[in-house]
Design an enzyme around this catalytic site. Structure first.
Site, PDB file in Angstrom:
ATOM      1  N   TYR A 146      -5.946   6.890   0.994  1.00 44.90           N
ATOM      2  CA  TYR A 146      -5.869   7.245  -0.428  1.00 44.90           C
ATOM      3  C   TYR A 146      -7.193   6.893  -1.127  1.00 44.90           C
ATOM      4  O   TYR A 146      -7.808   7.742  -1.794  1.00 44.90           O
ATOM      5  CB  TYR A 146      -4.697   6.507  -1.088  1.00 44.90           C
TER       6      TYR A 146
ATOM      7  N   LYS B  76     -10.459   9.427  -2.736  1.00 45.47           N
ATOM      8  CA  LYS B  76     -11.080   9.351  -4.066  1.00 45.47           C
ATOM      9  C   LYS B  76     -12.592   9.166  -3.934  1.00 45.47           C
ATOM     10  O   LYS B  76     -13.375   9.720  -4.719  1.00 45.47           O
ATOM     11  CB  LYS B  76     -10.468   8.205  -4.863  1.00 45.47           C
TER      12      LYS B  76
ATOM     13  N   HIS C 108       6.121   1.434  -7.352  1.00 44.88           N
ATOM     14  CA  HIS C 108       5.244   0.542  -8.110  1.00 44.88           C
ATOM     15  C   HIS C 108       5.973  -0.725  -8.538  1.00 44.88           C
ATOM     16  O   HIS C 108       7.159  -0.703  -8.873  1.00 44.88           O
ATOM     17  CB  HIS C 108       4.683   1.275  -9.335  1.00 44.88           C
TER      18      HIS C 108
ATOM     19  N   PHE D 239       5.521  -7.991  -1.213  1.00 47.13           N
ATOM     20  CA  PHE D 239       4.880  -7.688   0.067  1.00 47.13           C
ATOM     21  C   PHE D 239       3.749  -8.665   0.387  1.00 47.13           C
ATOM     22  O   PHE D 239       2.645  -8.518  -0.138  1.00 47.13           O
ATOM     23  CB  PHE D 239       4.310  -6.267   0.050  1.00 47.13           C
TER      24      PHE D 239
ATOM     25  N   ARG E 285      -3.558  -8.121  -8.919  1.00 44.29           N
ATOM     26  CA  ARG E 285      -3.992  -6.839  -9.468  1.00 44.29           C
ATOM     27  C   ARG E 285      -4.299  -6.992 -10.962  1.00 44.29           C
ATOM     28  O   ARG E 285      -3.802  -7.904 -11.615  1.00 44.29           O
ATOM     29  CB  ARG E 285      -2.888  -5.770  -9.316  1.00 44.29           C
TER      30      ARG E 285
ATOM     31  N   GLY F  85      -2.614  -1.537   3.979  1.00 49.69           N
ATOM     32  CA  GLY F  85      -3.553  -0.886   3.051  1.00 49.69           C
ATOM     33  C   GLY F  85      -3.781  -1.644   1.756  1.00 49.69           C
ATOM     34  O   GLY F  85      -4.649  -1.258   0.968  1.00 49.69           O
ATOM     35  N   ASP F  86      -3.009  -2.718   1.499  1.00 48.72           N
ATOM     36  CA  ASP F  86      -3.143  -3.454   0.240  1.00 48.72           C
ATOM     37  C   ASP F  86      -4.281  -4.473   0.304  1.00 48.72           C
ATOM     38  O   ASP F  86      -4.192  -5.440   1.071  1.00 48.72           O
ATOM     39  CB  ASP F  86      -1.850  -4.225  -0.079  1.00 48.72           C
TER      40      ASP F  86
HETATM   41  N1  LIG Z   1      -0.921   4.847 -11.560  1.00 43.86           N
HETATM   42  C1  LIG Z   1      -1.948   4.089 -11.236  1.00 43.86           C
HETATM   43  O1  LIG Z   1      -1.878   2.844 -11.313  1.00 43.86           O
HETATM   44  C2  LIG Z   1      -3.249   4.701 -10.810  1.00 43.86           C
HETATM   45  C3  LIG Z   1      -4.302   3.848 -10.506  1.00 43.86           C
HETATM   46  C4  LIG Z   1      -5.517   4.410 -10.107  1.00 43.86           C
HETATM   47  C5  LIG Z   1      -5.664   5.779 -10.030  1.00 43.86           C
HETATM   48  N2  LIG Z   1      -4.614   6.585 -10.304  1.00 43.86           N
HETATM   49  C6  LIG Z   1      -4.805   8.041 -10.200  1.00 43.86           C
HETATM   50  O2  LIG Z   1      -4.431   8.650 -11.421  1.00 43.86           O
HETATM   51  C7  LIG Z   1      -3.842   9.922 -11.194  1.00 43.86           C
HETATM   52  C8  LIG Z   1      -2.486   9.974 -11.852  1.00 43.86           C
HETATM   53  O3  LIG Z   1      -1.671   8.938 -11.317  1.00 43.86           O
HETATM   54  P1  LIG Z   1      -0.136   8.825 -11.751  1.00 43.86           P
HETATM   55  O4  LIG Z   1       0.272   7.419 -11.540  1.00 43.86           O
HETATM   56  O5  LIG Z   1       0.047   9.457 -13.070  1.00 43.86           O
HETATM   57  O6  LIG Z   1       0.536   9.727 -10.621  1.00 43.86           O
HETATM   58  P2  LIG Z   1       1.823  10.675 -10.742  1.00 43.86           P
HETATM   59  O7  LIG Z   1       2.298  10.858  -9.351  1.00 43.86           O
HETATM   60  O8  LIG Z   1       2.779  10.157 -11.757  1.00 43.86           O
HETATM   61  O9  LIG Z   1       1.223  12.041 -11.307  1.00 43.86           O
HETATM   62  C9  LIG Z   1       0.522  12.946 -10.505  1.00 43.86           C
HETATM   63  C10 LIG Z   1       0.839  14.348 -11.004  1.00 43.86           C
HETATM   64  O10 LIG Z   1       0.089  15.294 -10.222  1.00 43.86           O
HETATM   65  C11 LIG Z   1       0.967  16.366  -9.850  1.00 43.86           C
HETATM   66  N3  LIG Z   1       0.446  16.918  -8.588  1.00 43.86           N
HETATM   67  C12 LIG Z   1       0.336  16.290  -7.388  1.00 43.86           C
HETATM   68  N4  LIG Z   1      -0.185  17.122  -6.470  1.00 43.86           N
HETATM   69  C13 LIG Z   1      -0.427  18.303  -7.113  1.00 43.86           C
HETATM   70  C14 LIG Z   1      -0.958  19.559  -6.696  1.00 43.86           C
HETATM   71  N5  LIG Z   1      -1.343  19.780  -5.422  1.00 43.86           N
HETATM   72  N6  LIG Z   1      -1.073  20.539  -7.618  1.00 43.86           N
HETATM   73  C15 LIG Z   1      -0.676  20.349  -8.892  1.00 43.86           C
HETATM   74  N7  LIG Z   1      -0.163  19.174  -9.346  1.00 43.86           N
HETATM   75  C16 LIG Z   1      -0.035  18.177  -8.450  1.00 43.86           C
HETATM   76  C17 LIG Z   1       2.341  15.730  -9.709  1.00 43.86           C
HETATM   77  O11 LIG Z   1       3.410  16.661  -9.821  1.00 43.86           O
HETATM   78  C18 LIG Z   1       2.321  14.722 -10.858  1.00 43.86           C
HETATM   79  O12 LIG Z   1       2.797  15.293 -12.058  1.00 43.86           O
HETATM   80  C19 LIG Z   1      -3.793  10.099  -9.676  1.00 43.86           C
HETATM   81  O13 LIG Z   1      -4.895  10.891  -9.287  1.00 43.86           O
HETATM   82  C20 LIG Z   1      -3.935   8.684  -9.144  1.00 43.86           C
HETATM   83  O14 LIG Z   1      -4.533   8.664  -7.881  1.00 43.86           O
HETATM   84  C21 LIG Z   1      -3.410   6.085 -10.703  1.00 43.86           C
HETATM   85  O1  LIG Z   2       8.024  -3.344  -4.068  1.00 41.55           O
HETATM   86  C1  LIG Z   2       6.853  -3.754  -4.225  1.00 41.55           C
HETATM   87  C2  LIG Z   2       5.817  -2.924  -4.743  1.00 41.55           C
HETATM   88  C3  LIG Z   2       4.549  -3.453  -4.862  1.00 41.55           C
HETATM   89  N1  LIG Z   2       4.284  -4.732  -4.506  1.00 41.55           N
HETATM   90  C4  LIG Z   2       2.933  -5.290  -4.657  1.00 41.55           C
HETATM   91  O2  LIG Z   2       2.554  -5.159  -6.008  1.00 41.55           O
HETATM   92  C5  LIG Z   2       1.158  -4.852  -6.108  1.00 41.55           C
HETATM   93  C6  LIG Z   2       0.990  -3.584  -6.889  1.00 41.55           C
HETATM   94  O3  LIG Z   2       1.534  -2.524  -6.129  1.00 41.55           O
HETATM   95  P1  LIG Z   2       1.797  -1.063  -6.743  1.00 41.55           P
HETATM   96  O4  LIG Z   2       2.492  -0.286  -5.683  1.00 41.55           O
HETATM   97  O5  LIG Z   2       2.455  -1.206  -8.064  1.00 41.55           O
HETATM   98  O6  LIG Z   2       0.341  -0.511  -7.017  1.00 41.55           O
HETATM   99  P2  LIG Z   2      -0.894  -0.404  -6.014  1.00 41.55           P
HETATM  100  O7  LIG Z   2      -1.789  -1.584  -6.271  1.00 41.55           O
HETATM  101  O8  LIG Z   2      -0.465  -0.174  -4.625  1.00 41.55           O
HETATM  102  O9  LIG Z   2      -1.565   0.942  -6.457  1.00 41.55           O
HETATM  103  C7  LIG Z   2      -1.817   1.354  -7.804  1.00 41.55           C
HETATM  104  O10 LIG Z   2      -3.083   0.960  -8.203  1.00 41.55           O
HETATM  105  C8  LIG Z   2      -4.094   1.329  -7.293  1.00 41.55           C
HETATM  106  C9  LIG Z   2      -5.381   0.831  -7.891  1.00 41.55           C
HETATM  107  O11 LIG Z   2      -5.407  -0.578  -7.829  1.00 41.55           O
HETATM  108  C10 LIG Z   2      -4.056   2.819  -6.950  1.00 41.55           C
HETATM  109  O12 LIG Z   2      -4.959   3.630  -7.566  1.00 41.55           O
HETATM  110  C11 LIG Z   2      -2.690   3.477  -6.904  1.00 41.55           C
HETATM  111  O13 LIG Z   2      -2.734   4.853  -7.177  1.00 41.55           O
HETATM  112  C12 LIG Z   2      -1.728   2.872  -7.844  1.00 41.55           C
HETATM  113  O14 LIG Z   2      -0.434   3.297  -7.465  1.00 41.55           O
HETATM  114  C13 LIG Z   2       0.649  -4.739  -4.676  1.00 41.55           C
HETATM  115  O15 LIG Z   2       0.078  -5.949  -4.317  1.00 41.55           O
HETATM  116  C14 LIG Z   2       1.907  -4.529  -3.834  1.00 41.55           C
HETATM  117  O16 LIG Z   2       1.828  -5.060  -2.544  1.00 41.55           O
HETATM  118  C15 LIG Z   2       5.293  -5.558  -4.006  1.00 41.55           C
HETATM  119  O17 LIG Z   2       5.051  -6.708  -3.676  1.00 41.55           O
HETATM  120  N2  LIG Z   2       6.540  -5.030  -3.887  1.00 41.55           N
END
Ligand SMILES: NC(=O)c1ccc[n+]([C@@H]2O[C@H](COP(=O)([O-])OP(=O)(O)OC[C@H]3O[C@@H](n4cnc5c(N)ncnc54)[C@H](O)[C@@H]3O)[C@@H](O)[C@H]2O)c1
Ligand SMILES: O=c1ccn([C@@H]2O[C@H](COP(=O)(O)OP(=O)(O)O[C@H]3O[C@H](CO)[C@H](O)[C@H](O)[C@H]3O)[C@@H](O)[C@H]2O)c(=O)[nH]1
Length: 327
Positions: free
Chosen positions: A141, A145, A189, A208, A221, A282-283
């Site tokens: 992932y 990016k 999340h 985790f 985080r 991956g974390d």
């Molecule tokens: N949520 C986070 O903490 C976080 C952190 C860092 C980066 N990001 C990035 O921010 C962006 C948004 O994250 P989010 O949490 O809102 O995710 P999300 O899954 O809620 O939203 C992603 C959206 O993209 C759409 N989508 C996915 N694949 C598609 C495709 N092929 N064509 C058209 N639409 C498509 C999905 O239907 C969804 O509405 C992502 O690119 C993610 O990698 C998110």
């Molecule tokens: O059931 C769970 C879910 C998560 N975690 C922990 O909580 C932390 C946050 O995990 P999230 O799944 O909420 O978020 P991530 O850090 O994996 O990822 C998020 O933030 C990243 C940037 O830091 C990415 O961009 C990604 O798209 C976005 O989902 C991590 O340490 C994870 O191991 C747990 O312990 N238990």
């Protein structure tokens, strides 16, 4: 200005749509609804259903929306899932982004903001991460990016497309006015899972990994409020008149997974039934932003700089929408 927002039916994108509307802009969302929700998009916003992995469908969406600028959120974003399906993640995120970048160039768009991630980094020490910290993704992932960031670099060099790569740390919370929130069908999340466990909607939460080199053994985080993230997009847009830029977007404060659970307990007033589990592949152990560059260049600063305040907005939305957008 006319904005095309890819992934605007998802969590972060839907909050940015609200911020753009609040600022008086015209917005069209393109989304395939694979992960997002039609009802997350306000009725007054144009919507095109299209899969951005499909080049012809992407071209048609650009022709329909005729945008001045693009904000690109669409993609797959789960670290753990990407470890199990690395090639799918690289394919989907890179191909859809290349289509969006290519159509931006083809349609004369001058500005694009891209959702990049802190998952580009694999933390090796306790210092906050700057934009110049080494890029070393721990997951496909994060790698996807990094590849798109490089594609945007070349799109500027070759075609003058100005881009902002915003490396979000962990987005959390919900619109303070209750207009949008976080609703993933298969939620992974931490904040929403801990809230649902506190509210009795899930039997237990697994944290985790208890053997990371952190203060309590769980991962650290930097949780940034989704509406603050949305404002960061508005803040960088004027810079793109003249140049491309890359910014880390976070609060600069790190919280362990256990501290997030404790915050949810404080805010809800209820215990979270949790236990330790094995690490999730991956974390990285610790991801905390140094967002000085963004602050200095744009004046952006987070309105929500306290975890409980972020969690409180998420709790309010969840309580108002127990079934998310299905309500
Ligand atoms: N949520 C986070 O903490 C976080 C952190 C860092 C980066 N990001 C990035 O921010 C962006 C948004 O994250 P989010 O949490 O809102 O995710 P999300 O899954 O809620 O939203 C992603 C959206 O993209 C759409 N989508 C996915 N694949 C598609 C495709 N092929 N064509 C058209 N639409 C498509 C999905 O239907 C969804 O509405 C992502 O690119 C993610 O990698 C998110
Ligand atoms: O059931 C769970 C879910 C998560 N975690 C922990 O909580 C932390 C946050 O995990 P999230 O799944 O909420 O978020 P991530 O850090 O994996 O990822 C998020 O933030 C990243 C940037 O830091 C990415 O961009 C990604 O798209 C976005 O989902 C991590 O340490 C994870 O191991 C747990 O312990 N238990």
């Amino acid at each position: 200005m006319r904005y095309l927002v890819t992934g605007g039916a998802g969590f972060v994108g839907s909050h940015v749509v609200l911020a753009l509307q609040d600022a008086g802009h015209t917005v069209t969302v393109v989304d395939d609804l694979s992960l997002g929700h039609r009802s997350a998009i306000p009725a007054s916003v144009g919507f095109i259903e299209a899969d951005l992995r499909d080049r012809a469908a992407t071209a048609a969406a650009f022709a329909g929306a005729a945008p001045d600028a693009v904000l690109h959120f669409a993609g797959r974003s789960l670290v753990g899932e990407s470890m199990r399906n690395p090639l799918d993640y690289l394919h989907d995120n890179v191909v859809s982004s290349l289509n969006v970048i290519g159509q931006s160039v083809a349609h004369g768009v001058r500005k694009i903001v891209f959702s990049s991630t802190a998952a580009l980094f694999s933390q090796t020490n306790a210092a906050p991460l700057t934009e110049d910290s080494p890029i070393d993704p721990s997951s496909p992932y994060g790698e996807s990016k990094a590849m798109v960031e490089r594609a945007l670099y070349w799109a500027d060099r070759a075609h003058g497309l100005k881009s902002a790569c915003l490396r979000y740390f962990n987005a959390g919370g919900a619109d303070p006015h209750g207009r949008a929130g976080e609703d993933h069908t298969f939620e992974t999340h931490l904040i929403p899972l801990a809230i649902d466990t506190a509210l009795g909607r899930l039997p237990e939460l697994v944290v985790f990994g208890q053997d990371y080199p952190t203060r309590d053994g769980s991962c650290i985080r930097d949780y940034v409020h989704v509406s603050d993230l949305a404002q960061a997009h508005l803040a960088v847009l004027p810079l793109l008149e003249t140049r491309s830029a890359t910014y880390n977007v976070g609060t600069g404060r790190g919280y362990s997974a256990v501290e997030v659970v404790q915050s949810v307990e404080r805010v809800t007033g209820r215990p979270v039934n949790w236990r330790w589990g094995p690490r999730r592949a991956g974390d990285p152990a610790r991801l905390v932003a140094d967002a000085t560059r963004l602050r200095d260049d744009t004046g952006w600063h987070p309105q929500f700089d306290d975890l409980d305040a972020i969690v409180a907005t998420a709790v309010r939305w969840r309580q108002a929408h127990p079934h998310g957008y299905a309500d």
